[in-house]
Enzyme design. Structure first.
Site, PDB file in Angstrom:
ATOM      1  N   CYS A   3      -5.594   4.115 -25.841  1.00  0.00           N
ATOM      2  CA  CYS A   3      -4.417   4.497 -25.054  1.00  0.00           C
ATOM      3  C   CYS A   3      -3.864   3.248 -24.368  1.00  0.00           C
ATOM      4  O   CYS A   3      -4.585   2.558 -23.639  1.00  0.00           O
ATOM      5  CB  CYS A   3      -4.796   5.555 -24.016  1.00  0.00           C
ATOM      6  SG  CYS A   3      -3.521   5.820 -22.771  1.00  0.00           S
ATOM      7  N   ASP A  29       7.985  -1.673 -15.707  1.00  0.00           N
ATOM      8  CA  ASP A  29       8.229  -1.322 -17.112  1.00  0.00           C
ATOM      9  C   ASP A  29       8.619  -2.579 -17.885  1.00  0.00           C
ATOM     10  O   ASP A  29       9.377  -3.416 -17.398  1.00  0.00           O
ATOM     11  CB  ASP A  29       9.343  -0.264 -17.197  1.00  0.00           C
ATOM     12  CG  ASP A  29       9.378   0.423 -18.546  1.00  0.00           C
ATOM     13  OD1 ASP A  29       9.051   1.622 -18.622  1.00  0.00           O
ATOM     14  OD2 ASP A  29       9.734  -0.253 -19.548  1.00  0.00           O
ATOM     15  N   THR A  94       6.992   8.395 -25.315  1.00  0.00           N
ATOM     16  CA  THR A  94       6.457   7.477 -26.328  1.00  0.00           C
ATOM     17  C   THR A  94       5.025   7.059 -26.036  1.00  0.00           C
ATOM     18  O   THR A  94       4.306   6.645 -26.944  1.00  0.00           O
ATOM     19  CB  THR A  94       7.329   6.207 -26.429  1.00  0.00           C
ATOM     20  OG1 THR A  94       7.384   5.573 -25.148  1.00  0.00           O
ATOM     21  CG2 THR A  94       8.737   6.539 -26.905  1.00  0.00           C
ATOM     22  N   HIS A  99       2.973   9.433 -17.030  1.00  0.00           N
ATOM     23  CA  HIS A  99       3.543   8.361 -16.215  1.00  0.00           C
ATOM     24  C   HIS A  99       4.853   8.834 -15.620  1.00  0.00           C
ATOM     25  O   HIS A  99       5.587   9.623 -16.226  1.00  0.00           O
ATOM     26  CB  HIS A  99       3.760   7.088 -17.038  1.00  0.00           C
ATOM     27  CG  HIS A  99       4.526   7.299 -18.313  1.00  0.00           C
ATOM     28  ND1 HIS A  99       3.933   7.796 -19.452  1.00  0.00           N
ATOM     29  CD2 HIS A  99       5.826   7.092 -18.617  1.00  0.00           C
ATOM     30  CE1 HIS A  99       4.846   7.882 -20.406  1.00  0.00           C
ATOM     31  NE2 HIS A  99       6.010   7.464 -19.929  1.00  0.00           N
ATOM     32  N   HIS A 101       8.445   7.481 -14.133  1.00  0.00           N
ATOM     33  CA  HIS A 101       9.379   6.359 -14.022  1.00  0.00           C
ATOM     34  C   HIS A 101      10.014   6.413 -12.634  1.00  0.00           C
ATOM     35  O   HIS A 101      10.566   7.450 -12.238  1.00  0.00           O
ATOM     36  CB  HIS A 101      10.496   6.490 -15.061  1.00  0.00           C
ATOM     37  CG  HIS A 101      10.042   6.494 -16.494  1.00  0.00           C
ATOM     38  ND1 HIS A 101      10.152   5.403 -17.314  1.00  0.00           N
ATOM     39  CD2 HIS A 101       9.485   7.467 -17.254  1.00  0.00           C
ATOM     40  CE1 HIS A 101       9.693   5.706 -18.521  1.00  0.00           C
ATOM     41  NE2 HIS A 101       9.283   6.958 -18.519  1.00  0.00           N
TER      42      HIS A 101
END
Ligand code: 5GP
Ligand code: ZN
Length: 113
Positions: A3, A29, A94, A99, A101
């Site tokens: 992962c 990111d 994806t 997670h 953002h």
């Protein structure tokens, strides 16, 4: 486990760390979609919102505490920001490690879909 975000959390893959504590890791990111684009992830592997249960959901409220703290520290709290998580193919997820953002620093598009 193969992962990407587990590897980022354990340092196998480098990242630009913004914040870390016992249960949460936050980093910039790699392909920012806004002037401020941070990913906030639980350290335990949860694949997506689909895997959130009564047993593992405490970290989610903690992630929102961290989001509020980071938004203030990064100077986007007053102007406003978005916290978003994508779940599954239709949402464009994806990386299958839950997670959130944290997006801000500009006027974000109103369209959500
Ligand atoms: P998703 O599309 O699953 O909601 O979001 C995955 C995010 O992870 C994307 O915004 C993508 O740019 C980011 N990402 C993918 N690989 C890496 C990486 O190796 N490092 C960092 N920092 N971000 C990544
Ligand atoms: Zn993982």
């Amino acid at each position: 486990m193969d992962c990407l975000f587990c590897k980022i959390i354990n340092g196998e893959i480098p990242s630009k760390k913004v914040y870390e504590d016992d249960s949460v890791y936050a980093f910039y990111d790699i392909a920012p979609m806004a002037p401020v684009h941070v990913l906030i992830v639980p350290k335990t592997h949860i694949a997506s919102v689909n895997e959130v249960t009564a047993e593992n959901s405490a970290v989610i409220s903690h992630i929102y505490e961290v989001a509020a703290k980071l938004a203030k520290e990064l100077g986007i709290a007053d102007e406003g920001y978005r916290v978003v998580t994508n779940c599954g193919a239709n949402a464009g997820q994806t990386v299958f490690h839950l997670h959130f953002h944290l997006l801000g620093g500009t006027k974000l598009k109103v369209e959500m879909c």
